[in-house]
Design a protein around this motif. Structure first.
Motif, PDB file in Angstrom:
ATOM      1  N   CYS A  15       0.635  -1.338   0.305  1.00  0.00           N
ATOM      2  CA  CYS A  15       0.065   0.190   0.176  1.00  0.00           C
ATOM      3  C   CYS A  15       1.245   1.435   0.308  1.00  0.00           C
ATOM      4  O   CYS A  15       0.438   2.213  -0.569  1.00  0.00           O
TER       5      CYS A  15
ATOM      6  N   LYS B 216      -7.402  -1.750   3.967  1.00  0.00           N
ATOM      7  CA  LYS B 216      -6.320  -0.608   3.356  1.00  0.00           C
ATOM      8  C   LYS B 216      -6.316  -1.192   1.158  1.00  0.00           C
ATOM      9  O   LYS B 216      -5.674  -0.348   0.685  1.00  0.00           O
ATOM     10  N   TYR B 217      -5.519  -2.178   1.563  1.00  0.00           N
ATOM     11  CA  TYR B 217      -5.059  -2.802   0.315  1.00  0.00           C
ATOM     12  C   TYR B 217      -6.107  -3.129  -1.347  1.00  0.00           C
ATOM     13  O   TYR B 217      -5.427  -2.405  -2.128  1.00  0.00           O
TER      14      TYR B 217
ATOM     15  N   LYS C 210      -7.477   0.421  -2.135  1.00  0.00           N
ATOM     16  CA  LYS C 210      -6.247   1.301  -3.231  1.00  0.00           C
ATOM     17  C   LYS C 210      -6.208   0.336  -4.026  1.00  0.00           C
ATOM     18  O   LYS C 210      -6.253   1.125  -5.668  1.00  0.00           O
TER      19      LYS C 210
END
Length: 1165
Positions: A149, A200-201, A204
């Motif tokens: 990330c 988050k991964y 994104k």
């Protein structure tokens, strides 16, 4: 390194504590250059790295990606797998991996580290397994996700595919995906250590949402958070509590999206809790979350949404700035999307809110107003809504002392009421209009303005009604014209007259006069609707119109620019015939001048859609005349190109030709217009009659060649005329006079080529021979001309070969010269030159498709144009199909075999181009070719996935197939016919998606293929009707997702036609030799067979109409096809359909059947 003389010294150097990682890397990198004997050096390096990695104090070795690179290099050089496993056992890999990932969080080379780590993990997974606790697995994977990330999305050494593969390899290494039982303890560990990193991964790399790693990560999230054995709410409550300060907006939204996908429709209480957690953490995402819910077809409880609705309004009242926030209005809209009952219950409250803020937030309030309307429509309470709306407007008018209310006088708000009148049933519409008209036409009228406006707004929706519906309500609307009332109803009459051509009683027409216009103008003032009303009356009855015409021309300059555009468009669209025949020439000219002003000229696009517009001679004359004056404007040229040449006056054409020919710089549009004008020659313009003027014109631009061709063809077509004889004589004499000194590709060469191509031999045989000889001589001297001239010369020889038969000497000359050109590497890199060589090769050389096809593929792969190559190749195929069937079939076999060997987009497109060419030239008397045709369809179906990158080429193939179904029906065997059904299905599944701009064309071509089967090969479907039904059910599903796939109503029309064709078979006859005068109709038998299968199609339609309602236009288009199904079915099949459906399905089925009996079923009356 240079001072090292033995392996012992080298190992001491590498083991030295003060030797840096960079030094170690440099030394090991030069192992292949060592002159000393150093056995098992790879094992030594691996043991050295393991020793340093196992040392917790040596962080530099863990951080430096080059050490990992050395590890990979040495590992791959050892071929003994047992040795590798033994070495790996001594490495504390799990602590190493965890520590290295943490250290690299702040590294500038993190992308290089991850790229190297991918190789390391792949190598280990291929030989060994690693024992790691679940807690460590979650932490290591989280570190990996966090590290990825931190990378830049598009500017990183780690590509998208590498990143995806790294995550997959890491999951394999850590064995997270193979947990046999999910316990609360494991889920708690996952929630604490891995959930945030996962969110988050995925958020994104949302554009890569469908890549393998994100899919697996999403699956893991579902298993550990939403497992049936886990308290999901407890886990998520703790997660949000622990991460509320660091959880960003996108991961929070993503978690709710995933929650929606994993929780069933019945778990809305859990969704409400999760919704609350997310909103508490990120208050600004409320509207977005509701939008996600709406898109997923899931909802929350009405109680929860109602509370949210009321709280939102209460909070806004406390802080008036909230009303200026688009999120506030979006939130209300999404609440109504999720629960229509709220929109119905609070409709008056929402109307007050909209009215209050309409001036400051017009787009938002309009959208909310549309949601309120849709809520009532979806609940089938539109009639009740109209009553609410009417009552609200009445109170509103009373409360503001007659001030205009937006819901009655603002067109943008009232349009939503008018447009949705179509959703009312015929009974509801009759009752509504009867009530309104009875009030309007009464003597003791209360709130006249209100009631008139309500009726007017409802009548504005008449053009959207079907013909059958208009027929049903006509008797009610006629009352408006029958009553003698002092009330001014001309606006209402006009709206009714717009949809009915025969509704005005004869006795009222006899009293029409200009005085009536003057009276109304004095009472109500001049308005566009008043003029429209009298234009409409003029359609019914002739009366003196000049005073109205004069008033209109005085009125137009007084209105604003935007309104005058609408007025002029409507006048020319609806009453161009009246304007053309009644208006004075000056007034027509004035209207045209208004139309051609820069702010209105774009209206011509709409006017030119209907070709009838050009039949109005006076209008067209003045339009062309005024556009001709604007010939320097590119926009004017565009519109002149759209005017049919036959509708242009001869003098106008001459003037336009003269003007265009004098332009110094000619655009493609200018050339196109000149070419169109010369389709109807005048023979009077300088360009057509004066060769000197023509030469001057031709010298301006290379593209003018087509103009010479047109002019020359026109003169050749009338050889008996003196003017043409003189012109031809002058041209030929001038060419002979100047050809000796001409340069390849100049004006004389170009004229000679065109003359040779299109002129009979008896006129220019001498020129043809001399030109051919000159071109061949120039070719032998190709070293003295540039590449552009050479290309022109080759193209010229190709064209000459079509009209001149080259002798063996001439062919030999071409062969030898072309051979020399091919040996020039620089020349062969020129794509245009390759195109010219290939076309000439096709014309003169051996007609062997096995050699020609690979050459075509190779040249297309270099960027050559199919438009240049295919005509020449088509000529070859024509000759081969006539003279050498074996070669034709061998070429066909080559193409079929190529379907399974595709590599690039260019290659796949080129193969399909050849396939299409081969299909168009196949003949039914080619027995082997007919079998190959069937095989090609099967192979095309099998390998269709390989052509996903070439939708345009696939569309061309479909067009060719449905053309062959008619022109060469004998090619289609039973197997070929049955192959078309899975082919159509597969094409739709593969090619119709949101990103494709050709969805409509793909869909309509699949329906045409099947329609032609039904038209020509119906007999072959006697026992295969289930194939058609299966495909039709799929096509209905596609249409029901029209917004998702960006399909227009044209696709729905195509499907409706197909269903109708299926249910209404044409006459099928046996016309045998011994019984050729008898007609034995099989229509009855076919319909009997269809009755067994069509109920399923009707069930599918009803199911989709309830679960995924069709758009209004789509439903209207499909209605005729559904009626054709009802025409086919007997009471037995109707009872079968009814028994299959659930309660809501039965209700909908009953409503459409009643509608069918009222308007769709044929009746003698």
């Amino acid at each position: 390194m240079d001072s090292v003389n033995s392996a012992e010294e080298l190992t001491k150097l590498l083991r030295a504590k003060n030797t840096t990682t960079t030094q170690i890397y440099d030394i090991v990198s030069q192992f292949d250059k060592l002159e000393i004997y150093f056995p098992h050096k790879e094992v030594f390096v691996l043991e050295l790295l393991q020793d340093r990695w196992n040392d917790q104090r040596k962080d530099d070795f863990k951080l430096d990606y080059k050490m990992w690179e050395l590890f990979n290099t040495m590992w791959t050089k050892i071929e003994d797998e047992n040795l590798l496993k033994k070495l790996f056992k001594n490495l504390k890999f799990v602590p190493l991996l965890s520590k290295s990932l943490q250290l690299n969080q702040d590294s500038t080379n993190r992308d290089l580290f991850l790229k190297t780590l991918l190789k390391t993990v792949s190598l280990i997974n291929s030989t060994s397994t690693v024992e790691v606790s679940f807690e460590n697995s979650c932490k290591i994977l989280a570190y990996t996700l966090n590290l990825t990330c931190l990378l830049k999305v598009h500017d990183s050494e780690l590509s998208t595919d590498d990143r995806d593969q790294l995550i997959l390899e890491m999951i394999t290494l850590l064995d997270i995906n193979n947990m046999t039982e999910i316990t609360y303890k494991l889920s708690n560990v996952y929630s604490n250590d891995l959930l945030l990193s996962t969110l988050k991964y995925i958020s994104k790399y949302s554009s890569d949402f469908e890549i393998s790693s994100t899919i697996i990560l999403k699956t893991l999230l579902g298993r550990f958070i939403f497992s049936v054995h886990v308290d999901s709410l407890k886990l998520l409550e703790r997660f949000f509590k622990n991460n509320s300060e660091i959880l960003d907006t996108q991961p929070a939204i993503l978690l709710f999206q995933i929650s929606i996908s994993f929780l069933s429709r019945s778990n809305f209480k859990q969704l409400e809790e999760i919704f609350t957690y997310v909103v508490k953490c990120q208050p600004k995402v409320t509207s977005t979350l509701l939008k996600e819910l709406s898109a997923s077809k899931k909802t929350l409880s009405q109680e929860f949404l109602e509370t949210l609705f009321n709280n939102t309004l209460s909070d806004a009242e406390k802080n008036v700035e909230t009303y200026n926030n688009p999120e506030f209005w979006s939130l209300l809209s999404h609440i109504l999307d999720l629960d229509i009952e709220i929109g119905i219950k609070y409709s008056e409250k929402l109307m007050s809110l909209i009215k209050k803020h309409k001036d400051t937030n017009k787009p938002s309030t309009l959208k909310l107003w549309s949601k309120v309307v849709v809520c009532h429509i979806n609940a089938r309470e539109y009639v009740q809504f109209i009553s609410k709306w009417q009552s609200y407007c009445k109170k509103d008018i009373e409360s503001v002392d007659g001030k205009e209310t937006c819901f009655l006088f603002d067109r943008e708000y009232t349009t939503l009421i008018s447009d949705n009148i179509v959703s009312l049933s015929i009974t509801q519409l009759r009752d509504l209009l009867s009530e309104l008209i009875d009030i309007i036409t009464g003597e003791d009228i209360e709130h006249t303005t209100l009631n008139k406006m309500v009726l007017k707004i409802c009548l504005l929706g008449l053009p959207k009604l079907t013909y059958n519906t208009l027929y049903e309500i006509k008797s009610i609307l006629t009352k408006v014209f029958e009553i003698n009332s002092s009330t001014d109803l001309w606006e209402i009459k006009y709206l009714i007259m717009e949809v009915y051509d025969d509704i005005v009683p004869e006795e009222q027409l006899t009293s029409l006069s200009t005085e009536a216009f003057t009276t109304l103008a004095m009472e109500t003032g001049l308005s566009t609707d008043l003029f429209y009303y009298f234009f409409k009356l003029r359609e019914y009855q002739e009366f003196a119109f000049t005073p109205i015409e004069n008033k209109l021309m005085e009125y137009l300059p007084s209105i604003d620019t935007e309104k005058i555009s609408l007025v002029v468009l409507k006048l020319f669209t609806n009453w161009s015939s009246i304007i053309n025949s009644i208006f004075s020439r000056d007034h027509i000219k004035d209207l045209i001048k208004i139309l051609l002003k820069s702010e209105h000229i774009n209206l011509l696009k709409s006017l030119f859609i209907n070709d009838d517009f050009f039949e109005e001679e006076n209008i067209t004359f003045h339009l062309v005349d005024e556009l001709t004056k604007l010939y320097k404007s590119e926009e004017a040229i565009v519109y002149l190109n759209s005017v049919p040449v036959q509708c242009m006056n001869k003098n106008s054409r001459i003037s336009l030709i003269e003007n265009l020919s004098t332009k110094q710089e000619l655009s493609d549009l200018d050339i196109s217009l000149l070419s169109n004008l010369l389709q109807n020659p005048t023979f009077r313009s300088n360009l057509e009659s004066d060769f000197d003027k023509l030469k001057e014109f031709l010298s301006k631009d290379k593209k003018t060649n087509v103009i010479f061709t047109k002019i020359w063809s026109n003169h050749v077509s009338q050889l008996k005329e003196t003017i043409s004889q003189t012109f031809i004589k002058n041209v030929v004499e001038d060419i002979h006079k100047n050809f000796t000194n001409a340069i390849v590709g100049d004006i004389y060469y170009k004229m000679s080529l065109e003359i040779v191509k299109i002129t009979p031999d008896d006129i220019t045989s001498q020129l043809k021979n001399s030109f051919t000889t000159k071109c061949l001589k120039n070719l032998t001297e190709s070293n003295s001309i540039n590449k552009t001239q050479l290309i022109w010369l080759l193209n010229a020889l190709f064209e000459i070969s079509k009209v001149v038969e080259f002798d063996s000497t001439q062919k030999s000359t071409v062969v030898n010269t072309v051979s020399q050109i091919i040996q020039d590497v620089e020349a062969i890199s020129n794509v245009a030159l390759l195109e010219s060589l290939f076309t000439l090769y096709c014309a003169l050389y051996e007609e062997n498709l096995v050699y020609l096809y690979p050459q075509y593929l190779a040249i297309r792969g270099l960027g050559a144009s199919k438009e240049r190559l295919l005509p020449a190749l088509s000529d070859v195929l024509t000759r081969v199909a006539e003279n050498n069937i074996n070669d034709f079939n061998n070429g066909f076999i080559m193409i079929i075999n190529s379907f399974s060997e595709l590599t690039t987009k260019e290659y796949s497109s080129a193969i399909l181009e050849l396939f299409q060419l081969q299909l168009t030239h196949i003949e039914k008397d080619n027995v082997i070719g007919s079998h190959l045709f069937v095989k090609s369809l099967s192979s095309f179906l099998t390998n269709i996935e390989r052509f996903v990158s070439s939708p345009e080429s696939v569309i061309s193939i479909m067009k060719t197939i449905h053309s062959l179904e008619i022109s060469k029906s004998a090619l289609f065997t039973q197997f070929a016919i049955e192959t078309l059904f899975p082919l159509c299905l597969k094409i739709n599944l593969l090619f119709i998606h949101r990103e494709n701009s050709n969805n409509d064309e793909i869909f309509s071509n699949t329906t045409k293929m099947i329609s032609n089967v039904l038209l020509v090969h119906r007999v072959k479907l006697s026992n295969r009707n289930h194939l058609v039904i299966s495909l039709l059910c799929h096509l209905l599903e596609v249409v029901s997702k029209s917004q998702e796939y960006n399909l227009s109503v044209d696709s729905t029309k195509a499907l409706a036609r197909l269903i109708t064709n299926f249910c209404e078979p044409t006459n099928v006859s046996n016309n045998q030799s011994n019984n050729k005068h008898k007609l034995s109709s099989k229509v009855g038998l076919i319909k009997q067979s269809l009755r067994k299968h069509t109920p399923m199609l009707l069930v599918k339609y009803v199911h989709l109409s309830i679960s995924r309602p069709f758009e209004v236009q789509e439903r209207r288009e499909l209605l005729s096809s559904i009626h054709s199904i009802f025409n086919l079915l007997s009471q037995n099949e109707l009872r079968l359909v009814n028994s299959i459906l659930d309660n809501s399905g039965k209700q909908y089925f009953k409503s459409i059947y009643i509608e069918y009996k009222r308007t769709g079923k044929w009746r003698e009356d």
